[in-house]
Design a protein around this motif. Structure first.
Motif, PDB file in Angstrom:
ATOM      1  N   SER A 166       0.825  -1.203   0.000  1.00 54.02           N
ATOM      2  CA  SER A 166       0.000   0.000   0.000  1.00 54.02           C
ATOM      3  C   SER A 166       0.861   1.255   0.000  1.00 54.02           C
TER       4      SER A 166
ATOM      5  N   LEU B 298       0.566   3.988  -2.999  1.00 56.09           N
ATOM      6  CA  LEU B 298       0.251   5.400  -2.794  1.00 56.09           C
ATOM      7  C   LEU B 298       1.409   6.320  -3.160  1.00 56.09           C
TER       8      LEU B 298
ATOM      9  N   VAL C 152      -7.489   3.011  -8.181  1.00 59.16           N
ATOM     10  CA  VAL C 152      -8.131   3.721  -7.076  1.00 59.16           C
ATOM     11  C   VAL C 152      -7.337   4.960  -6.701  1.00 59.16           C
ATOM     12  N   ASN C 153      -8.030   6.057  -6.548  1.00 56.73           N
ATOM     13  CA  ASN C 153      -7.477   7.258  -5.935  1.00 56.73           C
ATOM     14  C   ASN C 153      -8.574   7.911  -5.110  1.00 56.73           C
ATOM     15  N   GLN C 154      -8.269   9.050  -4.510  1.00 55.86           N
ATOM     16  CA  GLN C 154      -9.225   9.669  -3.597  1.00 55.86           C
ATOM     17  C   GLN C 154     -10.493  10.117  -4.306  1.00 55.86           C
TER      18      GLN C 154
ATOM     19  N   LYS D 288     -12.213   2.733  -0.809  1.00 53.26           N
ATOM     20  CA  LYS D 288     -11.052   1.883  -1.051  1.00 53.26           C
ATOM     21  C   LYS D 288      -9.748   2.650  -0.880  1.00 53.26           C
ATOM     22  N   TYR D 289      -9.757   3.928  -1.232  1.00 52.45           N
ATOM     23  CA  TYR D 289      -8.556   4.743  -1.055  1.00 52.45           C
ATOM     24  C   TYR D 289      -8.179   4.837   0.418  1.00 52.45           C
ATOM     25  N   HIS D 290      -9.161   5.025   1.272  1.00 50.75           N
ATOM     26  CA  HIS D 290      -8.868   5.132   2.700  1.00 50.75           C
ATOM     27  C   HIS D 290      -8.531   3.772   3.312  1.00 50.75           C
TER      28      HIS D 290
ATOM     29  N   CYS E 215      -4.946   3.732   2.687  1.00 49.66           N
ATOM     30  CA  CYS E 215      -4.289   4.639   3.631  1.00 49.66           C
ATOM     31  C   CYS E 215      -4.171   4.013   5.015  1.00 49.66           C
TER      32      CYS E 215
END
Length: 746
Positions: A428, A432, A497-499, A505-507, A510
């Motif tokens: 992850s 990111l 996936v992005n924000q 899914k982005y979080h 994170c």
């Protein structure tokens, strides 16, 4: 002389077990644990399987219990549980340092404990021989033994690598009984001998195959999850190198009843002030959750013929030599034990409030509110967790106390999740770190390998990096986080996936990455602190963690990092070890570089004369061998690093680590962070300026290099939270550096 010395060694380490002592110790521990814990829970299916297996097959077998080292009471808790379930009662192998702890040492000794030197560098060949012989005798007499693989308790909650002290070798020798008749063992395996009939040490199985083991040993991996660690405040102070705090009178966190709706209602009333918070002292540390992993049979491990031959050859080396490298058999057994401990992990609500696909002690009839408030109470809600407002609702703001020791207390529990989600967390972080839509799979794998090698001292990696990488990629593809495409015979990974595209899914990504980000920032800050080597050519190794802590406070104040875990000196020490293994810095003895006057000044400042200095590595010379187990992995890693660095300096490493940090794909953040190394260098240079240096105050004339180094050490001693003389800081780190609270989400 040798006989007298061996007698003295034996008298110091031997146990003092008698039946009356065992009864007393058992009764005392029953009362003690009832006071400390709400309950000691063993999963019913585990204990039934474990007890039935051992009771049915105990004849002709020996048992070795191996708990994960988290507290001093781990072996005592194992000893108490096996007595409770009428299993073989073990002798307990303990480090010699525990023998100085007064009453608790006496309790260990009457419970079957014996004290040995686990540090092989301080253990003489005679001491090693006596330890091995006595360990083997106890294992034969008790048919049971208990010890921990790690060198000491974990101070951060992270899994530690096994300590190579030869104790597993000693148990293996007792299993193989090689010390009684090594010649027959070698002959029975075709090593320098004729085909003699089998001996009692090497019986022949009905199928005709030769066995090494005459009496099998079964290792029992154990992982005890404590909802509150009894000595956690002491461990936190050790991580921050500060003086232990005085015990508080806050009683709200002492008693922890089982979660229930009544508890939720009471917690809300206590928080709103409707009722008092005075509670009983009993059960102050919550529950102790006893997890048992898959049993490891030595006979099953050594059945492989190749491993048998390797073990036989390893016996020739002997335990008297201080060889660090263990045999392949011992290595395989050790890995199997740690894997069993890993699978025996039980997540409590303190480590994980909501279950995320892992075993969680969650009873029927408990709702989410009960679990959350139960965790809050165990985490010392008024001390470590701040809740805004008088009434608790879904909109209530919950945040952590920003003092370093409070953050480290909370991080201890969070770190227990890392071992379970380690591969996903590392991937992850890599995921990111990219700002583009897709990247070649090989580049992504190189970045994953780099993180594995970077954290070699920090985490335990029980898997092959390439195999695990492909496994995690498949998981991410299944979850819709990645897609794989082929263009011009090049496999690419597309990040889906992005924000903006998928907030949830982005979080989730994170969350996994946040398990690694604090440690990553600590390594980044350590590399920034080594910019001091641009101003002074060498620096005492002992001062690097102190310098890193000093730099970290400035970066926290400047909001270059949001993680106060970077104040940990332990992560900084591990980072220095890795940077040295990667070849960016190297160590030299103080006496080789400094004049006697400079050594005397350092000694006055708390730096011993046998301290090593760190300096920039000379990359024009031939590289020194790197002490890593997987040389092929190291070659691939170094090839990846060499792509971006021609001069091989610490500034390049700092930039490379920064590329993995949170927000690295943000151009503005990336630009500002790129200036941090040079700003740290200027900050360090500023404290070297003085009207009269420390050396001149002592009327000593040194070279410019030595004078600057002494002045840096002196300045750190005056301003840092950690005195260099070895005494703990008198105040909390946050108070010394006057750090203000930040309201940035952690």
């Amino acid at each position: 002389m040798a006989v007298n010395e061996a007698t003295k060694v034996l008298s110091r380490m031997r146990e003092r077990t008698q039946r009356a002592y065992v009864w007393f110790a058992g009764s005392f521990l029953k009362i003690l644990f009832a006071k400390m814990f709400e309950s000691i829970r063993v999963q019913e299916e585990d204990i039934s399987r474990w007890a039935v297996f051992l009771k049915k097959q105990i004849r002709g077998k020996r048992v070795v219990y191996v708990p994960v080292s988290k507290t001093l009471i781990d072996p005592l808790l194992v000893w108490y549980v096996v007595i409770r379930y009428q299993l073989p009662v073990p002798a307990i192998a303990l480090d010699e340092a525990i023998s100085t702890l007064g009453p608790i040492a006496d309790l260990f000794r009457i419970s079957g404990g014996y004290f040995i030197k686990r540090d092989i560098t301080s253990r003489s060949p005679l001491n090693t021989a006596v330890t091995a012989a006595y360990t083997q005798v106890l294992l034969r007499e008790h048919n049971s033994l208990a010890f921990v693989l790690e060198k000491a308790r974990t101070r951060t909650g992270k899994v530690q690598p096994p300590h190579q002290d030869g104790l597993v070798n000693m148990i293996m020798e007792a299993t193989l009984e090689a010390n009684q008749n090594p010649a027959s063992l070698l002959k029975s395996n075709g090593v320098g001998a004729d085909d003699d009939p089998s001996t009692p040490i090497t019986p022949v199985s009905p199928g005709g195959a030769t066995k090494l083991v005459s009496k099998d040993v079964v290792f029992v991996p154990i992982n005890i999850t404590y909802e509150r660690i009894p000595e956690l405040s002491i461990l936190t102070d050790e991580v921050l190198d500060q003086r232990p705090r005085a015990p508080t009178s806050n009683r709200l966190s002492l008693a922890v009843p089982p979660p229930s709706q009544a508890m939720v209602d009471r917690a809300k009333k206590v928080h709103s002030g409707a009722i008092g918070g005075e509670l009983s002292d009993e059960g102050r540390f919550g529950r102790a959750l006893f997890g048992i992993g898959k049993l490891v049979s030595v006979q099953d491990v050594v059945e492989n013929d190749k491993l048998q031959k390797r073990w036989v050859l390893a016996i020739r080396v002997g335990l008297g030599c201080h060889a660090v490298r263990v045999s392949k058999v011992v290595e395989k057994v050790t890995k199997a034990i740690q894997e069993g401990q890993r699978r025996a992990t039980i997540l409590s609500p303190v480590s994980l409030v909501a279950a995320i696909g892992a075993p969680l002690d969650w009873q029927d009839g408990e709702d989410m509110d009960a679990i959350i408030f139960y965790a809050f109470r165990l985490l010392d809600e008024p001390k470590n967790i701040l809740i805004d407002g008088k009434e608790i609702s879904d909109e209530t703001n919950v945040r952590s106390n920003d003092h370093a020791d409070n953050i480290m207390t909370l991080s201890y529990f969070a770190n227990q999740l890392i071992d379970i989600f380690l591969a996903e967390a590392l991937f992850s972080v890599v995921y990111l770190s990219y700002s583009g839509k897709y990247e070649p799979e090989q580049d992504v794998m190189d970045k994953f390998r780099f993180l594995v090698q970077l954290f070699e001292e920090e985490f335990v990696f029980p898997w092959d990096p390439e195999e695990k990488f492909r496994e995690v990629v498949e998981q991410f593809v299944t979850k819709g986080l990645l897609t794989i495409t082929n263009e011009d015979n090049v496999k690419n990974l597309t990040f889906m996936v992005n924000q903006q595209s998928d907030f949830t899914k982005y979080h989730q990504l994170c969350f996994f990455a946040s398990l690694i980000y604090p440690t990553l920032d600590a390594y980044w800050i350590t590399s920034c602190s080594l910019s001091a080597l641009e101003n002074v050519p060498f620096l005492p190794r002992k001062t690097v963690p102190v310098l890193s802590q000093w730099i970290a406070t400035h970066l926290i104040a400047g909001r270059r990092t949001i993680y106060r875990e970077v104040l940990s000196t332990e992560a900084s020490r591990n980072a220095v070890n890795i940077f040295m293994a990667l070849g960016f810095i190297r160590d030299v003895m103080e006496k080789e570089k400094l004049t006697p006057d400079a050594q005397a000044l350092l000694y006055d400042l708390g730096i011993p004369t046998n301290e090593t200095l760190v300096e920039m590595a000379n990359h024009d010379a031939s590289p020194a061998p790197v002490p890593v187990d997987n040389q092929e992995l190291m070659m691939k890693l170094m090839a990846q690093i060499e792509m971006n660095r021609a001069t091989s300096n610490i500034a390049d490493l700092c930039t490379q680590i920064d590329g993995y940090r949170f927000g690295a794909n943000n151009p503005k953040e990336s630009y500002q962070n790129a200036q941090v190394f040079s700003k740290c260098q200027k900050q360090i240079k500023s404290i070297l300026k003085s009207d009269q240096s420390y050396a001149k105050k002592k009327n000593l004339t040194l070279s410019r290099e030595e004078d600057d180094m002494i002045q840096l050490v002196y300045s750190l001693k005056q301003s840092a939270a950690t005195p260099l003389e070895g005494y703990k800081a008198s105040r909390r780190v946050s108070e010394v550096y006057n750090l203000r609270p930040q309201f940035i989400p952690q």
